[in-house]
Design an enzyme around this catalytic site. Structure first.
Site, PDB file in Angstrom:
ATOM      1  N   ASP A   1     107.465 -72.349 -19.419  1.00 34.22           N
ATOM      2  CA  ASP A   1     108.245 -71.542 -18.730  1.00 34.22           C
ATOM      3  C   ASP A   1     109.169 -70.574 -19.184  1.00 34.22           C
ATOM      4  O   ASP A   1     110.133 -70.533 -18.750  1.00 34.22           O
ATOM      5  CB  ASP A   1     108.814 -72.705 -17.389  1.00 34.22           C
ATOM      6  CG  ASP A   1     109.763 -73.585 -18.110  1.00 34.22           C
ATOM      7  OD1 ASP A   1     109.606 -73.762 -19.266  1.00 34.22           O
ATOM      8  OD2 ASP A   1     110.554 -74.263 -17.065  1.00 34.22           O
TER       9      ASP A   1
ATOM     10  N   SER B   1     115.426 -56.578 -37.796  1.00 35.14           N
ATOM     11  CA  SER B   1     114.196 -57.792 -37.703  1.00 35.14           C
ATOM     12  C   SER B   1     114.437 -58.224 -36.235  1.00 35.14           C
ATOM     13  O   SER B   1     114.299 -57.583 -35.223  1.00 35.14           O
ATOM     14  CB  SER B   1     114.509 -58.718 -38.812  1.00 35.14           C
ATOM     15  OG  SER B   1     113.334 -59.632 -38.858  1.00 35.14           O
TER      16      SER B   1
ATOM     17  N   HIS C   1     110.175 -55.056 -45.403  1.00 40.66           N
ATOM     18  CA  HIS C   1     111.075 -55.494 -44.135  1.00 40.66           C
ATOM     19  C   HIS C   1     112.539 -55.332 -44.379  1.00 40.66           C
ATOM     20  O   HIS C   1     113.349 -55.078 -43.268  1.00 40.66           O
ATOM     21  CB  HIS C   1     110.588 -56.911 -43.836  1.00 40.66           C
ATOM     22  CG  HIS C   1     111.015 -57.329 -42.558  1.00 40.66           C
ATOM     23  ND1 HIS C   1     110.860 -56.963 -41.369  1.00 40.66           N
ATOM     24  CD2 HIS C   1     112.087 -58.294 -42.283  1.00 40.66           C
ATOM     25  CE1 HIS C   1     111.294 -57.522 -40.392  1.00 40.66           C
ATOM     26  NE2 HIS C   1     112.140 -58.381 -41.088  1.00 40.66           N
TER      27      HIS C   1
END
Length: 429
Positions: free
Chosen positions: A350, A141, A403
């Protein structure tokens, strides 16, 4: 350094101090912990190393009490290092307690150094401290996101890279991630309610009760419809439908002739809120997709494109998934103290680059992946697009697993990835 032994495995603890900010020579230090695991029969052998990167962000590495699953297969070939990523486990843990002495601005600045780029640099510090020239990595993951960051900036340190359910989009805004994620969550909802038709009425009954009554969880936290919806996180895991149904069918009990939500149900609902014990996950989750851009609460904004996820009594009930919402920082007890920091991080523009597309284009490290077609957490189409941009990579694309495949059938999955990696090495060697 501490050694622990059981009948079959030897465990050794490793600690290394690293800069909070790897780009600042005057940065304060934090501590990184990793646990070495080796088969006792092979302890004296010069084995190659495999480092495990856990999912998350904000989850500690496994604490095994024996060799099973993927670890059993890994120990056939490797000396395994279970890394507590910075801020988790025993690696300078981050939570509402450890951040309480900081202002919101200081919290946000501190947490800005806990993404994959810093995690990978920590691993490099650990590798150098242990005197290891190269090692293999396994990322599950979010750990797979870390693996691609590793391949981008320190490929010379890697012999192999294995990824399960964790090939991320490496370009674009977080919004496109959640546009796909909501579609996958809708698919899982439809499958669940088709399998258990009477669960729809039960979910409505629970939601209506929550809207009409003041309900608190055992920790005293008010319990809301929005919180109830988040247990849909389970729909992305293998074999989760029946346990979820069992949970719903025992939601109510009768007390003095009145139907009320039961204490066991409310206790289970509290246990489902992993953000309470791991606020790190909530506060940094969207940032894992950010490069030179702000998330601005992407999942919250994109939700308006999928109105079925806004509960309405006259519309079909829908669970949500692993999305993080600003209301959580108003409602969840351990997130409230971090609200202002979370708001600052959601507006941060940023964020540095997490991937080097040119380096990935010319990658020489064998990259073997298991990508899950029906994955609710990591979009399969985006994984395919990313892999098309990475040289020397090969994916096993399957709908056999959800998953959490590595937790369900890890021994088989890792065995196949090791074979793929060996074939890639032979082909490009």
């Amino acid at each position: 350094m501490q050694d622990l032994w059981d009948r079959h495995l030897r465990y050794r603890s490793h600690h290394v101090d690293v800069p909070l900010d790897h780009s600042d020579v005057d940065s304060p230090s934090i501590s990184i912990f990793a646990r070495e695991v080796v088969d006792t029969r092979k302890n004296e052998q010069d084995l190659p190393w495999l480092v495990y990167f856990q999912g998350g962000p904000g989850m500690e590495s496994p604490r095994p009490n024996g060799a099973s699953g993927w670890l059993k297969r890994a120990l056939d070939d490797y000396r395994v290092l279970l890394l507590d990523q910075r801020g988790t486990g025993l690696s300078s843990p981050v939570n509402h307690q450890t951040l309480a002495h900081l202002t919101a601005a200081e919290q946000a600045d501190y947490l800005s150094h806990f993404r994959a780029d810093s995690i990978v640099k920590d691993a490099e510090c650990l590798r150098e401290a242990l005197g290891i020239k190269q090692w293999a990595i396994l990322g599950q993951s979010f750990g797979g996101f870390c693996a691609l960051t590793y391949l981008s900036f320190f490929p010379q340190s890697l012999s192999r890279a294995f990824v399960t359910g964790g090939i991320p989009p490496i370009e674009g805004h977080a919004d496109r991630v959640y546009q796909k994620t909501y579609q996958r969550v809708e698919d899982k909802n439809q499958q669940f309610f088709a399998q258990f038709p009477d669960a729809q009425a039960r979910c409505h009954e629970i939601a209506q009760y929550l809207q009409n009554n003041a309900v608190t969880l055992p920790n005293g936290q008010p319990f809301t419809v929005e919180q109830f919806q988040t247990i849909g996180l389970n729909l992305g895991r293998g074999h989760a439908g029946l346990p979820l149904y069992y949970l719903l069918e025992r939601a109510f009990i009768e007390v003095n002739g009145e139907r009320v939500l039961s204490y066991p149900f409310l206790d289970a609902m509290q246990a489902e809120q992993g953000y309470l014990t791991n606020p790190f996950y909530a506060i940094l989750h969207e940032s894992i997709y950010c490069q030179q851009q702000a998330s601005q609460w992407s999942a919250h904004r994109v939700r308006d494109q999928f109105p079925q996820f806004h509960y309405q009594p006259d519309q079909p009930f829908r669970f949500t998934g692993e999305m993080v919402y600003p209301w959580m920082f108003d409602q969840l007890a351990t997130l409230k103290p971090l609200k202002d920091a979370a708001m600052l991080l959601a507006e941060k523009t940023d964020w540095p680059a997490l991937y080097d597309l040119e380096a990935l284009k010319h990658n020489t490290v064998p990259l073997a992946c298991a990508t899950y077609v029906d994955d609710m957490f990591v979009e399969f189409d985006y994984s395919r697009q990313t892999l098309a941009k990475i040289a020397n990579s090969q994916a096993w694309m399957t709908n056999e697993y959800e998953h959490n495949g590595i937790g369900v059938d890890g021994e088989r999955i890792l065995d196949r990835l090791i074979d793929i990696g060996d074939n890639l090495a032979a082909l490009h060697g």
